[in-house]
Design an enzyme around this catalytic site. Structure first.
Site, PDB file in Angstrom:
ATOM      1  CE1 TYR A 135      -3.083  -3.162   0.103  1.00  0.00           C
ATOM      2  CE2 TYR A 135      -3.754  -2.350   2.214  1.00  0.00           C
ATOM      3  CZ  TYR A 135      -4.184  -3.200   1.119  1.00  0.00           C
ATOM      4  OH  TYR A 135      -5.284  -3.543   1.276  1.00  0.00           O
TER       5      TYR A 135
ATOM      6  CE  LYS B 242       0.759 -17.795  -2.255  1.00  0.00           C
ATOM      7  NZ  LYS B 242      -0.585 -18.961  -2.356  1.00  0.00           N
TER       8      LYS B 242
ATOM      9  CG  ASP C  85      -3.202 -19.784   0.011  1.00  0.00           C
ATOM     10  OD1 ASP C  85      -1.873 -19.257   0.511  1.00  0.00           O
ATOM     11  OD2 ASP C  85      -2.658 -20.855  -0.530  1.00  0.00           O
TER      12      ASP C  85
ATOM     13  CG  ASP D 276      -7.440  -3.935   3.624  1.00  0.00           C
ATOM     14  OD1 ASP D 276      -8.296  -4.036   4.739  1.00  0.00           O
ATOM     15  OD2 ASP D 276      -7.098  -3.180   2.696  1.00  0.00           O
TER      16      ASP D 276
ATOM     17  CG  ASP E 248     -12.816  -5.979   6.067  1.00  0.00           C
ATOM     18  OD1 ASP E 248     -12.831  -5.478   6.744  1.00  0.00           O
ATOM     19  OD2 ASP E 248     -12.845  -5.637   4.748  1.00  0.00           O
TER      20      ASP E 248
END
Ligand code: NAD
Length: 358
Positions: free
Chosen positions: A143, A192, A224, A248, A252
């Site tokens: 980001y 990852k 994942d 992020d 959620d």
């Protein structure tokens, strides 16, 4: 008597209503435990655009920086939909995080026993309650990395860059390991590392840090798999630490598992445990000004502030226990009320929590 200076940003929509209840709870804590909380109200978001011509006035940043901690309601609403992107109310959030150096985002996903039916996940999987803490890196990674357009193999291409320094990984890991130490002493680092070099560096650094926390059981999970395990076996998790983008998305997902957006607090922490505390939900303009918003997420954010910034564990536990008692006694605001249950208002919920504190 300990004295704390708090900058208060009520914001837009339901922000003022829910923050008012949270401040009353803090005052009650002050009386019970002999602390003085001094509140300075400052503007940010849509109301700041209206009063001062910009979503994050310099005075707000200065007062927040000079305070011991910041309390935020929520910002934004349809009134400011036509404001240009870089001046929208929500930009104030990014400006606050950046100016206050808030690099760690702590988001608990908690299912209270009394609300276990609200989860969309089967009861045999979530059980009667759930308590996961997601620690998300907030000021680094893709980001904030190098980005742009360039000539690629197939013509013009756009790119963003994921990069993490050892310093950034170490400081977020420290927050996560210490949070794990104050809980069930289990930490899952999500990355990852099977694909990304930045993730391999992340994992190596976390493993190195773990030597300083021998009591914490550390495991690693690819993002994942973590996304799957959150719905398949959420009880596996105590504390999760992860990068900005993975956090992020996973935070959620975790909040949805609880089934009640009006219940979840959050903290954004910087150097020296300075923090900004706010509910995870937005300004809910559809219900603003009607005394029906659920103030519990904001009230539980005060408990996080007492615990993480001021190290007042007893006071934090007292707020959480009071919320649990009110829920166990069957009181509900409209968002968490089941069929046939008479919902109570924002103010009444605040009053009941204060009564339960005493
Ligand atoms: P929202 O979280 O405000 O509302 C989503 C739904 O949940 C609405 O139906 C709302 O009524 C309900 N809800 C939210 N909080 C509640 C509470 N405490 N009690 C009862 N019901 C509650 O999300 P949205 O509608 O997508 O966004 C509204 C505005 O808030 C937008 O301008 C958005 O940009 C802004 N926003 C701000 C923040 C923040 O300030 N941190 C975060 C998210 C969204």
């Amino acid at each position: 008597m300990a004295s704390f200076n708090l900058a208060v940003i009520k914001g837009d929509g339901i922000g003022p209503e829910i923050v008012d209840e949270a401040l009353k709870v803090l005052e009650a804590i002050g009386e019970k435990y002999d602390h003085k909380f001094n509140f300075t109200e400052v503007a940010a978001g849509g109301c700041a655009i209206d009063c001062c011509g910009q979503c994050l006035p310099k005075e707000t940043v200065d007062i927040c920086k000079a305070s011991d901690s910041v309390i935020l309601g929520a910002v934004g609403g349809p009134k400011w939909d036509n404001v240009p992107g870089d001046q929208r109310p929500e930009r104030a959030l990014l400006g606050l995080r950046e100016n206050l150096g808030l690099y760690a985002n702590l988001r608990p996903a908690i299912i209270h026993n009394a609300l276990s039916d609200a989860s969309p996940i089967k009861k045999e999987i979530v059980g009667d309650s759930l308590d996961i803490l997601i620690v998300r890196e907030l000021t680094g990674g893709i980001y904030f990395g190098d980005r742009g357009y360039r000539d690629g193999k197939y013509g013009t291409e756009a790119y963003d860059t994921e990069a993490y320094s050892e310093m950034e990984i170490r400081r977020i890991a420290k927050v996560a390991f210490e949070a794990a130490m104050s809980r069930d002493k289990r930490l899952t680092s999500v990355d990852k590392a099977n694909v990304l070099e930045s993730s391999r560096f992340w994992r190596k650094t976390i493993i190195d840090m773990a030597k300083e926390y021998p009591e914490v059981t550390l495991d690693h999970m690819y993002v994942d798999n973590a996304a799957m395990q959150l719905v398949r076996n959420p009880k596996h998790f105590d504390v999760i630490v992860t990068s900005n983008i993975f956090g992020d998305i996973l935070s959620d997902e975790a909040s949805q598992i609880t089934g009640s957006i009006g219940m979840l607090p959050s903290a954004s922490i910087g150097e020296g445990a300075f923090g900004m505390y706010e509910p995870i939900h937005g300004s809910a303009p559809d219900i603003a000004g009607q005394n029906i918003a659920n103030p519990i997420a904001t009230i539980l954010s005060m408990a996080m502030m007492l615990r993480y910034t001021f190290k007042l564990d007893d006071e934090a536990n007292a707020i959480e226990a009071a919320v649990t008692k009110v829920l166990n006694d069957g009181f509900r605001t409209a968002d968490i009320a089941t069929k046939g249950v008479q919902a109570i208002g924002t103010k009444q919920m605040g009053e009941l929590i204060i009564k339960a504190l005493n």
